[in-house]
Motif scaffolding. Structure first.
Motif, PDB file in Angstrom:
ATOM      1  N   UNK A  84       0.831  -1.205   0.000  1.00 16.43           N
ATOM      2  CA  UNK A  84       0.000   0.000   0.000  1.00 16.43           C
ATOM      3  C   UNK A  84       0.867   1.258   0.000  1.00 16.43           C
ATOM      4  N   UNK A  85       1.923   1.226   0.804  1.00 14.44           N
ATOM      5  CA  UNK A  85       2.828   2.381   0.892  1.00 14.44           C
ATOM      6  C   UNK A  85       3.529   2.596  -0.447  1.00 14.44           C
ATOM      7  N   UNK A  86       3.957   1.505  -1.094  1.00 13.07           N
ATOM      8  CA  UNK A  86       4.599   1.621  -2.402  1.00 13.07           C
ATOM      9  C   UNK A  86       3.669   2.304  -3.395  1.00 13.07           C
ATOM     10  N   UNK A  87       2.451   1.804  -3.510  1.00 13.02           N
ATOM     11  CA  UNK A  87       1.499   2.393  -4.447  1.00 13.02           C
ATOM     12  C   UNK A  87       1.219   3.853  -4.106  1.00 13.02           C
ATOM     13  N   UNK A 114      -6.216   7.695  -4.688  1.00 11.05           N
ATOM     14  CA  UNK A 114      -6.354   6.881  -3.493  1.00 11.05           C
ATOM     15  C   UNK A 114      -5.790   5.482  -3.728  1.00 11.05           C
ATOM     16  N   UNK A 115      -5.365   4.844  -2.644  1.00 17.41           N
ATOM     17  CA  UNK A 115      -5.073   3.412  -2.607  1.00 17.41           C
ATOM     18  C   UNK A 115      -6.084   2.793  -1.657  1.00 17.41           C
ATOM     19  N   UNK A 116      -6.751   1.749  -2.095  1.00 13.52           N
ATOM     20  CA  UNK A 116      -7.754   1.063  -1.278  1.00 13.52           C
ATOM     21  C   UNK A 116      -7.300  -0.367  -1.045  1.00 13.52           C
ATOM     22  N   UNK A 117      -7.016  -0.700   0.224  1.00 22.69           N
ATOM     23  CA  UNK A 117      -6.563  -2.038   0.580  1.00 22.69           C
ATOM     24  C   UNK A 117      -7.657  -2.824   1.273  1.00 22.69           C
ATOM     25  N   UNK A 118      -7.760  -4.111   0.929  1.00 25.81           N
ATOM     26  CA  UNK A 118      -8.749  -4.995   1.541  1.00 25.81           C
ATOM     27  C   UNK A 118      -8.027  -6.207   2.114  1.00 25.81           C
ATOM     28  N   UNK A 125      -1.538  -3.693  15.058  1.00 23.78           N
ATOM     29  CA  UNK A 125      -0.246  -3.011  15.004  1.00 23.78           C
ATOM     30  C   UNK A 125       0.102  -2.597  13.575  1.00 23.78           C
ATOM     31  N   UNK A 126      -0.359  -3.377  12.586  1.00 29.07           N
ATOM     32  CA  UNK A 126      -0.111  -2.992  11.200  1.00 29.07           C
ATOM     33  C   UNK A 126      -0.978  -1.799  10.801  1.00 29.07           C
ATOM     34  N   UNK A 127      -2.242  -1.821  11.212  1.00 32.09           N
ATOM     35  CA  UNK A 127      -3.113  -0.693  10.913  1.00 32.09           C
ATOM     36  C   UNK A 127      -2.570   0.591  11.541  1.00 32.09           C
ATOM     37  N   UNK A 128      -2.106   0.488  12.791  1.00 32.46           N
ATOM     38  CA  UNK A 128      -1.573   1.677  13.464  1.00 32.46           C
ATOM     39  C   UNK A 128      -0.344   2.219  12.741  1.00 32.46           C
ATOM     40  N   UNK A 129       0.531   1.317  12.292  1.00 32.48           N
ATOM     41  CA  UNK A 129       1.741   1.748  11.585  1.00 32.48           C
ATOM     42  C   UNK A 129       1.403   2.389  10.242  1.00 32.48           C
ATOM     43  N   UNK A 130       0.426   1.827   9.534  1.00 35.74           N
ATOM     44  CA  UNK A 130       0.020   2.405   8.253  1.00 35.74           C
ATOM     45  C   UNK A 130      -0.635   3.763   8.469  1.00 35.74           C
ATOM     46  N   UNK A 131      -1.500   3.862   9.471  1.00 35.34           N
ATOM     47  CA  UNK A 131      -2.183   5.129   9.755  1.00 35.34           C
ATOM     48  C   UNK A 131      -1.209   6.226  10.166  1.00 35.34           C
ATOM     49  N   UNK A 137      -2.323   9.600   4.154  1.00 31.09           N
ATOM     50  CA  UNK A 137      -3.392  10.459   3.629  1.00 31.09           C
ATOM     51  C   UNK A 137      -3.932   9.983   2.285  1.00 31.09           C
ATOM     52  N   UNK A 138      -3.233   9.039   1.649  1.00 33.59           N
ATOM     53  CA  UNK A 138      -3.678   8.508   0.358  1.00 33.59           C
ATOM     54  C   UNK A 138      -4.262   7.103   0.463  1.00 33.59           C
ATOM     55  N   UNK A 139      -4.331   6.559   1.691  1.00 32.53           N
ATOM     56  CA  UNK A 139      -4.673   5.148   1.872  1.00 32.53           C
ATOM     57  C   UNK A 139      -5.977   4.977   2.649  1.00 32.53           C
ATOM     58  N   UNK A 140      -6.837   4.100   2.127  1.00 27.87           N
ATOM     59  CA  UNK A 140      -8.033   3.653   2.839  1.00 27.87           C
ATOM     60  C   UNK A 140      -7.956   2.138   2.971  1.00 27.87           C
ATOM     61  N   UNK A 141      -8.529   1.599   4.026  1.00 32.58           N
ATOM     62  CA  UNK A 141      -8.504   0.154   4.251  1.00 32.58           C
ATOM     63  C   UNK A 141      -9.881  -0.358   4.629  1.00 32.58           C
ATOM     64  N   UNK A 142     -10.182  -1.559   4.146  1.00 36.32           N
ATOM     65  CA  UNK A 142     -11.430  -2.242   4.482  1.00 36.32           C
ATOM     66  C   UNK A 142     -11.079  -3.616   5.024  1.00 36.32           C
TER      67      UNK A 142
END
Length: 258
Positions: A84-87, A114-118, A125-131, A137-142
């Motif tokens: 997600x970070x790469x994209x 936007x990048x949308x990850x599912x 801990x991964x969600x916290x690190x990504x957030x 600011x370009x990433x959303x997750x479901x």
């Protein structure tokens, strides 16, 4: 011939030569198979987040994003968030380039991209690190199964209004799951863009190499791609990418929409 066109011809000749070198291609798959036992794909990161991927495929993804200039990148499978970070980082560079071309100051919060990850299980801990990442600011997750009807419906809803869309599939690698993902998300891919299906290489590896996993030879992303492509001509395998990379976990998995 101008220098840029001349260099493109030079690269095309290189790729054609690599495609014809069957011995080197065999050596490449042998090398990849040997690295699996060392969990080589876990050794890399992108902007300080682990990305469980081979560097050659990482390069291919950034080339495609820069070439396609998508407004939305949809990714199934999140893990540590490195992909997600790469994209997102390449989308951020596209935003910067657009701002320079327009002669304006860049405001990252105003990006339309936007990048949308599912993922079925986004660990806390991964969600916290990504957030907390500068690219957040370009990433959303479901969170949820990428093939669950309600998740597919939500992704399609969020994709509405985006002009250029790219899809990357890298979650559960069983035939049925990947085929369901392809049927759900490939229609969202814009013309000239790509649906990239990772880990098609499982079909080319010795049977039983993943004893703890439900996928194997005959039941994997490549078999799903073959069934998906059967009888249709709106997607085509980009064989130049595989020939160029030589080492890739996605042979036959770079699908370009016509």
């Amino acid at each position: 011939m101008d220098p840029k066109a001349e260099f493109k011809c030079f690269v095309k000749a290189n790729i054609d030569g690599l495609r014809a070198d069957t011995s080197l291609r065999k050596d490449s798959i042998d090398w990849l198979r040997r690295t699996l036992f060392h969990q080589y794909s876990y050794n890399h990161s992108w902007m300080d987040r682990p990305i469980i991927q081979y560097p050659q495929d990482m390069i291919a993804i950034q080339e495609l994003i820069w070439q396609i200039k998508p407004d939305l990148v949809i990714e199934t499978g999140i893990a540590h968030g490195g992909s997600l970070i790469l994209s997102a980082s390449i989308l951020a560079l596209l935003d910067y380039r657009d701002a320079v071309d327009d002669g304006r100051m860049l405001d990252p919060k105003e990006s339309r991209r936007r990048v949308l990850g599912i993922d079925i299980d986004i660990r806390a801990h991964n969600r916290a690190a990504i957030d907390a990442h500068p690219m957040a600011h370009l990433i959303d997750m479901i969170q949820g199964s990428s093939i669950a009807p309600e998740i597919v419906a939500e992704v399609r809803k969020r994709a509405a209004g985006f002009e250029r869309i790219m899809v990357i599939l890298d979650s559960n690698h069983t035939h049925d799951h990947v085929l369901a993902e392809l049927r759900a998300y490939a229609p969202l891919v814009s013309h000239g863009s790509y649906c990239v299906v990772f880990d098609t290489v499982i079909e080319d590896l010795p049977a039983g190499i993943y004893p703890e996993r439900p996928w194997d030879v005959g039941n994997n992303p490549k078999t799903a791609v073959r069934e998906f492509l059967s009888g249709r001509d709106d997607f085509k395998v980009d064989e130049d990418i595989e020939a160029k990379l030589l080492i890739t976990v996605a042979p036959g998995g770079y699908l370009r929409r016509r």
